[in-house]
Design an enzyme around this catalytic site. Structure first.
Site, PDB file in Angstrom:
ATOM      1  N   ALA A  43       0.836  -1.210   0.000  1.00 40.82           N
ATOM      2  CA  ALA A  43       0.000   0.000   0.000  1.00 40.82           C
ATOM      3  C   ALA A  43       0.867   1.254   0.000  1.00 40.82           C
ATOM      4  O   ALA A  43       0.565   2.231  -0.664  1.00 40.82           O
ATOM      5  CB  ALA A  43      -0.915   0.022   1.220  1.00 40.82           C
ATOM      6  N   SER A  44       1.967   1.211   0.774  1.00 40.16           N
ATOM      7  CA  SER A  44       2.860   2.374   0.804  1.00 40.16           C
ATOM      8  C   SER A  44       4.056   2.038  -0.075  1.00 40.16           C
ATOM      9  O   SER A  44       5.114   1.657   0.385  1.00 40.16           O
ATOM     10  CB  SER A  44       3.273   2.721   2.234  1.00 40.16           C
ATOM     11  N   HIS A  81      -1.585   2.115   6.724  1.00 41.48           N
ATOM     12  CA  HIS A  81      -2.090   0.793   7.084  1.00 41.48           C
ATOM     13  C   HIS A  81      -3.214   0.852   8.121  1.00 41.48           C
ATOM     14  O   HIS A  81      -3.668  -0.173   8.604  1.00 41.48           O
ATOM     15  CB  HIS A  81      -0.965  -0.094   7.629  1.00 41.48           C
ATOM     16  N   GLN A 116       4.051   4.543  10.405  1.00 45.61           N
ATOM     17  CA  GLN A 116       3.319   3.391   9.890  1.00 45.61           C
ATOM     18  C   GLN A 116       3.452   2.131  10.756  1.00 45.61           C
ATOM     19  O   GLN A 116       2.480   1.414  10.963  1.00 45.61           O
ATOM     20  CB  GLN A 116       3.831   3.095   8.474  1.00 45.61           C
ATOM     21  N   GLU A 117       4.683   1.844  11.229  1.00 46.45           N
ATOM     22  CA  GLU A 117       4.907   0.554  11.894  1.00 46.45           C
ATOM     23  C   GLU A 117       5.727   0.708  13.168  1.00 46.45           C
ATOM     24  O   GLU A 117       6.804   1.307  13.144  1.00 46.45           O
ATOM     25  CB  GLU A 117       5.634  -0.414  10.939  1.00 46.45           C
ATOM     26  N   GLU A 136      -1.678  -4.892   8.983  1.00 46.50           N
ATOM     27  CA  GLU A 136      -0.672  -5.917   9.268  1.00 46.50           C
ATOM     28  C   GLU A 136      -0.917  -6.600  10.603  1.00 46.50           C
ATOM     29  O   GLU A 136      -0.024  -7.255  11.154  1.00 46.50           O
ATOM     30  CB  GLU A 136       0.730  -5.306   9.193  1.00 46.50           C
ATOM     31  N   ASP A 139       9.142   1.667  11.432  1.00 49.03           N
ATOM     32  CA  ASP A 139       9.077   2.033  10.014  1.00 49.03           C
ATOM     33  C   ASP A 139       8.116   3.205   9.891  1.00 49.03           C
ATOM     34  O   ASP A 139       6.915   3.003   9.685  1.00 49.03           O
ATOM     35  CB  ASP A 139       8.613   0.859   9.148  1.00 49.03           C
ATOM     36  N   GLU A 188      13.450   2.293   9.760  1.00 52.17           N
ATOM     37  CA  GLU A 188      13.244   2.078   8.322  1.00 52.17           C
ATOM     38  C   GLU A 188      12.542   3.285   7.712  1.00 52.17           C
ATOM     39  O   GLU A 188      11.621   3.837   8.322  1.00 52.17           O
ATOM     40  CB  GLU A 188      12.386   0.822   8.151  1.00 52.17           C
ATOM     41  N   ASP A 243      13.747   1.192   2.475  1.00 49.61           N
ATOM     42  CA  ASP A 243      12.693   0.369   1.844  1.00 49.61           C
ATOM     43  C   ASP A 243      12.266   1.078   0.558  1.00 49.61           C
ATOM     44  O   ASP A 243      12.734   0.744  -0.540  1.00 49.61           O
ATOM     45  CB  ASP A 243      11.535   0.183   2.826  1.00 49.61           C
ATOM     46  N   ASP A 244      11.416   2.099   0.673  1.00 51.17           N
ATOM     47  CA  ASP A 244      11.029   2.859  -0.521  1.00 51.17           C
ATOM     48  C   ASP A 244      12.252   3.481  -1.196  1.00 51.17           C
ATOM     49  O   ASP A 244      12.248   3.699  -2.413  1.00 51.17           O
ATOM     50  CB  ASP A 244      10.038   3.970  -0.142  1.00 51.17           C
ATOM     51  N   LYS A 283      11.989  -7.081  -0.455  1.00 53.78           N
ATOM     52  CA  LYS A 283      10.638  -7.490  -0.853  1.00 53.78           C
ATOM     53  C   LYS A 283      10.713  -7.995  -2.281  1.00 53.78           C
ATOM     54  O   LYS A 283      10.925  -7.199  -3.212  1.00 53.78           O
ATOM     55  CB  LYS A 283       9.697  -6.282  -0.805  1.00 53.78           C
ATOM     56  N   HIS A 317       7.408  -9.092   4.344  1.00 49.87           N
ATOM     57  CA  HIS A 317       6.092  -9.300   3.717  1.00 49.87           C
ATOM     58  C   HIS A 317       5.637  -7.978   3.081  1.00 49.87           C
ATOM     59  O   HIS A 317       6.369  -6.991   3.114  1.00 49.87           O
ATOM     60  CB  HIS A 317       5.098  -9.740   4.802  1.00 49.87           C
ATOM     61  N   ARG A 318       4.392  -7.937   2.558  1.00 51.47           N
ATOM     62  CA  ARG A 318       3.751  -6.677   2.171  1.00 51.47           C
ATOM     63  C   ARG A 318       2.492  -6.502   3.032  1.00 51.47           C
ATOM     64  O   ARG A 318       2.016  -7.458   3.644  1.00 51.47           O
ATOM     65  CB  ARG A 318       3.341  -6.671   0.685  1.00 51.47           C
ATOM     66  N   SER A 319       1.933  -5.312   3.008  1.00 52.01           N
ATOM     67  CA  SER A 319       0.730  -5.099   3.828  1.00 52.01           C
ATOM     68  C   SER A 319      -0.467  -5.879   3.276  1.00 52.01           C
ATOM     69  O   SER A 319      -1.342  -6.305   4.030  1.00 52.01           O
ATOM     70  CB  SER A 319       0.406  -3.612   3.940  1.00 52.01           C
ATOM     71  N   LYS A 329      10.412  -9.122   8.861  1.00 56.27           N
ATOM     72  CA  LYS A 329       9.174  -8.525   9.380  1.00 56.27           C
ATOM     73  C   LYS A 329       8.000  -9.115   8.616  1.00 56.27           C
ATOM     74  O   LYS A 329       8.013  -9.176   7.393  1.00 56.27           O
ATOM     75  CB  LYS A 329       9.199  -6.995   9.342  1.00 56.27           C
TER      76      LYS A 329
HETATM   77  P1  PGA Z   1       3.546  -1.876   2.065  1.00 58.27           P
HETATM   78  O1  PGA Z   1       4.287  -1.391   3.382  1.00 58.27           O
HETATM   79  O2  PGA Z   1       3.625  -3.341   1.967  1.00 58.27           O
HETATM   80  O3  PGA Z   1       2.162  -1.341   2.270  1.00 58.27           O
HETATM   81  O4  PGA Z   1       4.244  -1.174   0.927  1.00 58.27           O
HETATM   82  C1  PGA Z   1       5.282  -2.100   4.008  1.00 58.27           C
HETATM   83  C2  PGA Z   1       6.457  -1.238   4.319  1.00 58.27           C
HETATM   84  O5  PGA Z   1       6.436  -0.008   4.093  1.00 58.27           O
HETATM   85  O6  PGA Z   1       7.464  -1.754   4.799  1.00 58.27           O
HETATM   86 ZN    ZN Z   2       8.650   0.169   4.837  1.00 60.15          ZN
END
Ligand code: PGA
Ligand code: ZN
Length: 424
Positions: free
Chosen positions: A39-40, A154, A162-163, A204, A242, A283, A310-311, A335, A363-365, A386
């Site tokens: 999602a992100s 999320h 987010q996390e 998640e 994260d 993260e 990550d991104d 990922k 994983h992914r969301s 994670k």
């Molecule tokens: P996403 O988020 O799977 O929604 O992209 C997970 C993350 O940002 O680590």
């Molecule tokens: Zn991330």
């Protein structure tokens, strides 16, 4: 030799369509995989093919499924494949676009994951062993990073970060770490109820209470760790964040709980959080486009915490090599569906190891019951995974697969090596 290809549109954990694939080999073995969905997402990750139109709010994947049944099946059954790298390269060439947008990254990654399982099956090896052989690594069970409190994209709460993850680094084994995580998860629910906060869940599986300040979330988590009888910190249960900062960054400004921060102010803010809470890993603390910010943050904080892109890296070996050269982070999130294929995921893991970067498999969301990342993290030997909360079927599928791997391989070591999580 692949003799049969089947594909189907199924639902993921958010109730949106995703791709499932079955590959039949000439000995009758069937290898299955399904694609997760983020999602992100980072701007540079491989692109899912979505149908558009009215069905499923335009998120159908029938075109991607048709591409597997048509062009991809023709390719896969046209010859026998010596290596997964050859097969993945042929998929990438067949697609012909840099982002995999023609056939769909969701179609290609599912096929690649199923093909990896087919190669492992043909070699008579469990998937994690086969992956370890490809990467030249010894197997290792990861410290699970349980995302116990969700915000950002999320969850529907006002929390920008987010996390909020707990990492049982001090547990004697993976199975013990899983139990510690479960204990804290349930202690956190009790705390939330005591404080009149909701225990509804984010994507998640973590709780998504209506709080806005990261400090409130961190106070709750530290209290829950103590309530459950564990020690907050690297010798007990450490915290990983994260923030996924892309999602609260606009025009050079980060907005957290109603306050605007410049990049420098954000770095100072993290410095204070690290001083006040047992945080070991950060993260996406900054936005992917804040390219000067990342090296500044890593210079300021990288000797105290792991800084994970990550991104920023989107599991691309080239982007990780850039990040190593510019000292923009100290680790990469892995990922497979960002990279596009399993072979490219291997390349990124290798690039990270060669440059002294850590790696955390993810994983992914949006998930399914597919457990590929559990085998991947063991084979990669990087010691960090994670996969969301220690609850909800699609999240615990991965953790339960790791319990099986531990049970079958009692001598596998547990935990990361060469990261701040091992620091005294
Ligand atoms: P996403 O988020 O799977 O929604 O992209 C997970 C993350 O940002 O680590
Ligand atoms: Zn991330």
């Amino acid at each position: 030799q692949i003799t049969g290809v089947r594909a189907l549109q199924i639902l993921d954990s958010r109730g949106y369509p995703t791709v499932k694939v079955w590959l039949t080999a000439n000995d009758g073995t069937i290898s299955v995989a399904s694609a997760p969905s983020g999602a992100s997402t980072g701007a540079h990750e491989a692109v899912e093919l979505r149908d558009g139109g009215a069905e499923y709010s335009g998120r159908g994947v029938e075109k991607a499924v048709d591409n597997i049944r048509g062009e991809i099946a023709d390719l896969l059954t046209s010859r026998s494949w010596g290596t997964l790298a050859d097969l993945d390269q042929a998929l990438v060439s067949l697609d012909g676009t840099p982002g995999r947008s023609r056939l769909g990254a969701n179609a290609i990654v599912a096929v690649s994951m199923a093909a990896a399982r087919a190669f492992a099956a043909a070699a008579g090896a469990p998937l994690h062993v086969w992956i370890g052989q490809r990467l030249g690594r010894g197997g290792r069970l990861p410290v699970p990073h349980f995302n116990v409190l969700n915000g950002g994209q999320h969850a529907a709460n006002p929390l920008e970060f987010q996390e909020f993850m707990i990492a049982p680094a001090g547990a004697p084994s993976f199975a013990d770490g899983l139990r510690w995580g479960s204990d804290v998860y349930h202690a956190l629910a009790k705390r939330l109820k005591q404080q009149g906060l909701a225990t509804g869940l984010g994507d998640e599986g973590g709780y998504a209470p209506a709080i806005a300040r990261p400090e409130e979330a961190l106070d709750l988590i530290v209290a829950a760790i103590e309530d459950a009888g564990y020690t907050p910190g690297r010798h007990g249960i450490a915290i990983a964040l994260d923030p996924a900062a892309n999602s609260f960054y606009t025009e050079g400004t980060y907005t957290v709980a109603g306050r605007a921060h410049s990049t420098d102010q954000m770095i100072h803010y993290y410095e204070k959080l690290i001083a006040d809470y047992p945080i070991w890993s950060l993260e996406d603390p900054l936005a992917e486009e804040d390219t000067d910010g990342w090296p500044a943050l890593t210079a300021a904080l990288g000797n105290r915490v792991q800084v994970v892109g990550d991104d920023l890296f989107v599991t691309s070996a080239d982007r990780v090599r850039d990040g190593i050269n510019t000292a923009s982070a100290t680790a990469v999130l892995i990922k497979p569906n960002q990279a596009g294929t399993v072979s490219e995921t291997f390349d990124t893991l290798t690039a990270a190891a060669e440059g002294g970067f850590g790696a955390m498999v993810s994983h992914r969301s949006g998930e399914t019951d597919d457990t590929f990342v559990a085998d991947l993290v063991v084979g990669a030997g990087c010691g960090q995974l994670k996969s969301g909360a220690p609850a909800r079927g699609e999240r615990v599928a991965k953790y339960n697969r790791l319990l099986e791997i531990q049970d079958e391989n009692p001598d596998l070591p547990y935990g990361p090596t060469g990261t701040h999580l091992n620091d005294q």
